[in-house]
Design a protein around this motif. Structure first.
Motif, mmCIF file in Angstrom:
data_model
loop_
_atom_site.group_PDB
_atom_site.id
_atom_site.type_symbol
_atom_site.label_atom_id
_atom_site.label_comp_id
_atom_site.label_asym_id
_atom_site.label_seq_id
_atom_site.Cartn_x
_atom_site.Cartn_y
_atom_site.Cartn_z
ATOM 1 N N MET A 114 0.841 -1.187 0.000
ATOM 2 C CA MET A 114 0.000 0.000 0.000
ATOM 3 C C MET A 114 0.880 1.242 0.000
ATOM 4 O O MET A 114 1.956 1.245 0.601
ATOM 5 C CB MET A 114 -0.927 -0.010 1.217
ATOM 6 C CG MET A 114 -1.989 -1.113 1.154
ATOM 7 S SD MET A 114 -2.980 -1.249 2.657
ATOM 8 C CE MET A 114 -1.887 -2.281 3.640
ATOM 9 N N GLN A 115 0.441 2.278 -0.682
ATOM 10 C CA GLN A 115 1.204 3.510 -0.801
ATOM 11 C C GLN A 115 0.374 4.699 -0.337
ATOM 12 O O GLN A 115 -0.837 4.755 -0.582
ATOM 13 C CB GLN A 115 1.624 3.743 -2.254
ATOM 14 C CG GLN A 115 2.591 2.707 -2.830
ATOM 15 C CD GLN A 115 4.030 2.972 -2.465
ATOM 16 O OE1 GLN A 115 4.814 2.053 -2.284
ATOM 17 N NE2 GLN A 115 4.402 4.225 -2.362
ATOM 18 N N LEU A 116 1.009 5.634 0.318
ATOM 19 C CA LEU A 116 0.415 6.910 0.673
ATOM 20 C C LEU A 116 1.426 8.005 0.375
ATOM 21 O O LEU A 116 2.635 7.790 0.497
ATOM 22 C CB LEU A 116 0.062 6.964 2.165
ATOM 23 C CG LEU A 116 -1.258 6.357 2.632
ATOM 24 C CD1 LEU A 116 -1.339 6.414 4.146
ATOM 25 C CD2 LEU A 116 -2.442 7.102 2.012
ATOM 26 N N ASN A 117 0.933 9.176 0.010
ATOM 27 C CA ASN A 117 1.817 10.321 -0.154
ATOM 28 C C ASN A 117 1.895 11.048 1.180
ATOM 29 O O ASN A 117 0.915 11.617 1.657
ATOM 30 C CB ASN A 117 1.300 11.253 -1.251
ATOM 31 C CG ASN A 117 2.323 12.325 -1.592
ATOM 32 O OD1 ASN A 117 2.460 13.304 -0.871
ATOM 33 N ND2 ASN A 117 3.044 12.110 -2.678
ATOM 34 N N ILE A 118 3.070 10.987 1.779
ATOM 35 C CA ILE A 118 3.283 11.562 3.104
ATOM 36 C C ILE A 118 4.232 12.742 2.973
ATOM 37 O O ILE A 118 5.414 12.570 2.650
ATOM 38 C CB ILE A 118 3.872 10.523 4.087
ATOM 39 C CG1 ILE A 118 2.952 9.307 4.195
ATOM 40 C CG2 ILE A 118 4.116 11.151 5.452
ATOM 41 C CD1 ILE A 118 1.574 9.602 4.749
ATOM 42 N N ASP A 119 3.716 13.949 3.191
ATOM 43 C CA ASP A 119 4.539 15.156 3.074
ATOM 44 C C ASP A 119 5.275 15.207 1.739
ATOM 45 O O ASP A 119 6.452 15.572 1.669
ATOM 46 C CB ASP A 119 5.541 15.230 4.243
ATOM 47 C CG ASP A 119 4.863 15.324 5.598
ATOM 48 O OD1 ASP A 119 3.729 15.834 5.647
ATOM 49 O OD2 ASP A 119 5.454 14.879 6.590
ATOM 50 N N GLY A 120 4.563 14.810 0.663
ATOM 51 C CA GLY A 120 5.156 14.854 -0.656
ATOM 52 C C GLY A 120 6.016 13.664 -1.013
ATOM 53 O O GLY A 120 6.620 13.643 -2.087
ATOM 54 N N ILE A 121 6.074 12.658 -0.125
ATOM 55 C CA ILE A 121 6.913 11.479 -0.359
ATOM 56 C C ILE A 121 6.020 10.256 -0.503
ATOM 57 O O ILE A 121 5.236 9.932 0.399
ATOM 58 C CB ILE A 121 7.891 11.261 0.816
ATOM 59 C CG1 ILE A 121 8.774 12.502 1.016
ATOM 60 C CG2 ILE A 121 8.754 10.027 0.583
ATOM 61 C CD1 ILE A 121 9.598 12.451 2.291
ATOM 62 N N ASP A 122 6.121 9.566 -1.627
ATOM 63 C CA ASP A 122 5.380 8.316 -1.805
ATOM 64 C C ASP A 122 5.940 7.283 -0.849
ATOM 65 O O ASP A 122 7.124 6.931 -0.915
ATOM 66 C CB ASP A 122 5.503 7.825 -3.250
ATOM 67 C CG ASP A 122 4.664 8.662 -4.206
ATOM 68 O OD1 ASP A 122 3.642 9.213 -3.758
ATOM 69 O OD2 ASP A 122 5.040 8.774 -5.385
ATOM 70 N N THR A 123 5.111 6.797 0.067
ATOM 71 C CA THR A 123 5.547 5.950 1.179
ATOM 72 C C THR A 123 4.837 4.607 1.134
ATOM 73 O O THR A 123 3.604 4.555 1.050
ATOM 74 C CB THR A 123 5.241 6.651 2.520
ATOM 75 O OG1 THR A 123 5.916 7.916 2.551
ATOM 76 C CG2 THR A 123 5.681 5.795 3.700
ATOM 77 N N ARG A 124 5.618 3.537 1.192
ATOM 78 C CA ARG A 124 5.019 2.195 1.232
ATOM 79 C C ARG A 124 4.824 1.765 2.675
ATOM 80 O O ARG A 124 5.716 1.933 3.520
ATOM 81 C CB ARG A 124 5.909 1.172 0.517
ATOM 82 C CG ARG A 124 5.326 -0.243 0.579
ATOM 83 C CD ARG A 124 6.139 -1.254 -0.206
ATOM 84 N NE ARG A 124 7.419 -1.560 0.391
ATOM 85 C CZ ARG A 124 8.044 -2.733 0.278
ATOM 86 N NH1 ARG A 124 7.479 -3.720 -0.408
ATOM 87 N NH2 ARG A 124 9.225 -2.927 0.825
ATOM 88 N N TYR A 125 3.667 1.165 2.931
ATOM 89 C CA TYR A 125 3.407 0.604 4.246
ATOM 90 C C TYR A 125 2.601 -0.669 4.082
ATOM 91 O O TYR A 125 1.963 -0.900 3.053
ATOM 92 C CB TYR A 125 2.674 1.605 5.141
ATOM 93 C CG TYR A 125 1.239 1.847 4.747
ATOM 94 C CD1 TYR A 125 0.198 1.164 5.380
ATOM 95 C CD2 TYR A 125 0.915 2.737 3.725
ATOM 96 C CE1 TYR A 125 -1.124 1.368 5.015
ATOM 97 C CE2 TYR A 125 -0.404 2.946 3.350
ATOM 98 C CZ TYR A 125 -1.424 2.266 3.992
ATOM 99 O OH TYR A 125 -2.724 2.455 3.620
ATOM 100 N N VAL A 126 2.627 -1.509 5.120
ATOM 101 C CA VAL A 126 1.860 -2.750 5.133
ATOM 102 C C VAL A 126 1.191 -2.885 6.491
ATOM 103 O O VAL A 126 1.832 -2.685 7.532
ATOM 104 C CB VAL A 126 2.761 -3.983 4.872
ATOM 105 C CG1 VAL A 126 1.972 -5.271 5.078
ATOM 106 C CG2 VAL A 126 3.334 -3.941 3.454
ATOM 107 N N LEU A 127 -0.098 -3.214 6.480
ATOM 108 C CA LEU A 127 -0.828 -3.488 7.713
ATOM 109 C C LEU A 127 -1.112 -4.979 7.816
ATOM 110 O O LEU A 127 -1.563 -5.600 6.845
ATOM 111 C CB LEU A 127 -2.151 -2.731 7.740
ATOM 112 C CG LEU A 127 -2.103 -1.223 8.008
ATOM 113 C CD1 LEU A 127 -3.514 -0.646 7.948
ATOM 114 C CD2 LEU A 127 -1.471 -0.941 9.353
ATOM 115 N N SER A 128 -0.846 -5.552 8.973
ATOM 116 C CA SER A 128 -1.196 -6.946 9.266
ATOM 117 C C SER A 128 -2.140 -6.894 10.455
ATOM 118 O O SER A 128 -1.719 -6.596 11.571
ATOM 119 C CB SER A 128 0.053 -7.763 9.584
ATOM 120 O OG SER A 128 0.976 -7.707 8.509
#
Length: 262
Positions: free
Chosen positions: A1-15
């Motif tokens: 999953m990706q979110l734009n955080i403060d202009g930075i494309d950020t990958r994260y994963v939730l389990s």
């Protein structure tokens, strides 16, 4: 999953199998969120486990500008905001432990418990040149030039020989790390120093070191425990990536710690 955080494309994963309290893991320099795969599998039934790639690592972009560990802590705060998370248990290893310390200092009300593995609270003056050397090497020669020595610091020879199935993915992530992201992170760690602020932390804290860690000697992690009132210090028979090399012991230790009433 990706979110734009403060202009930075950020990958994260939730389990999240059980919908429990939030538990956030932060990876090491030259790593990505996959370093915590086993821990996520262990804790996902009882916690909402969040892992993410720090900027310049994994699938998270690096901006063309210097950044500090405080910036990396702010990245995490923004990610939690975007996910609607007000507070979390926090676990960081190496660079991740530095980010976790900074986050706990800057956003203490958002940290339920703090677990710091194989990390330090600051770079002494004599250690600054080493970070500059690593940054320069990454920019000029790429991560392949740094990989043999890095893996040698991260995992003991016995573990490397016995568990190539664990070592090779870690090596591959290191080799694929952005040289610029790695170098800028080295420079951020070079300038990181919260040693005189740790006494301000009051959340339950567990610190863990590897007995054979030559990159971050156990004394550096022990000093964090000494500075934080009530903090626990544990020593595992491992090198720098103690939660990986001694994964079962670390998981059991963390589980007990997280379940201990405040």
């Amino acid at each position: 999953m990706q979110l734009n955080i403060d202009g930075i494309d950020t990958r994260y994963v939730l389990s999240n199998e059980g919908g429990g309290p939030w538990l956030t893991f932060i990876h090491q320099l030259g790593g990505d969120l996959s370093i915590w795969d086993q821990m996520a599998g262990y804790f996902r039934d009882d916690y909402t486990v969040l892992r993410y790639d720090v900027r310049g690592h994994g699938a998270t972009a690096v901006m063309d500008a210097d950044f500090s560990v405080a910036d990396l802590a702010h990245d995490l705060a923004s990610l939690l905001d975007a996910l609607g998370v007000t507070h979390t248990h926090l676990v960081g290893i190496s660079m991740g432990g530095m980010i976790a310390q900074q986050f706990a200092l800057d956003y203490p009300q958002r940290v339920d418990t703090l677990t710091l593995a194989d990390t330090s609270a600051g770079t002494p003056p004599e250690g600054r040149a080493l970070w500059d050397q690593r940054a320069a090497a990454a920019r000029s020669d790429g991560l392949a030039a740094l990989a043999p020595a890095t893996i040698g610091r991260w995992l003991t020879p016995d573990f490397q020989q016995a568990h190539p199935e664990v070592v090779e993915p870690i090596r591959e992530v290191l080799l694929q790390t952005s040289p610029q992201g790695y170098a800028r992170a080295c420079e951020a760690l070079r300038d990181f120093d919260v040693r005189d602020r740790l006494a301000a932390l009051h959340m339950p804290t567990l610190t863990v070191a590897g007995r054979h860690d030559t990159g971050t000697p156990p004394a550096a992690t022990a000093a964090i425990a000494e500075a934080i009132k009530g903090a626990r210090y544990e020593l595992l028979d491992a090198a720098h990536l103690a939660p990986i090399e001694q994964s079962q012991r670390f998981a059991a230790m963390l589980e007990t710690f997280l379940q201990t009433p405040v």
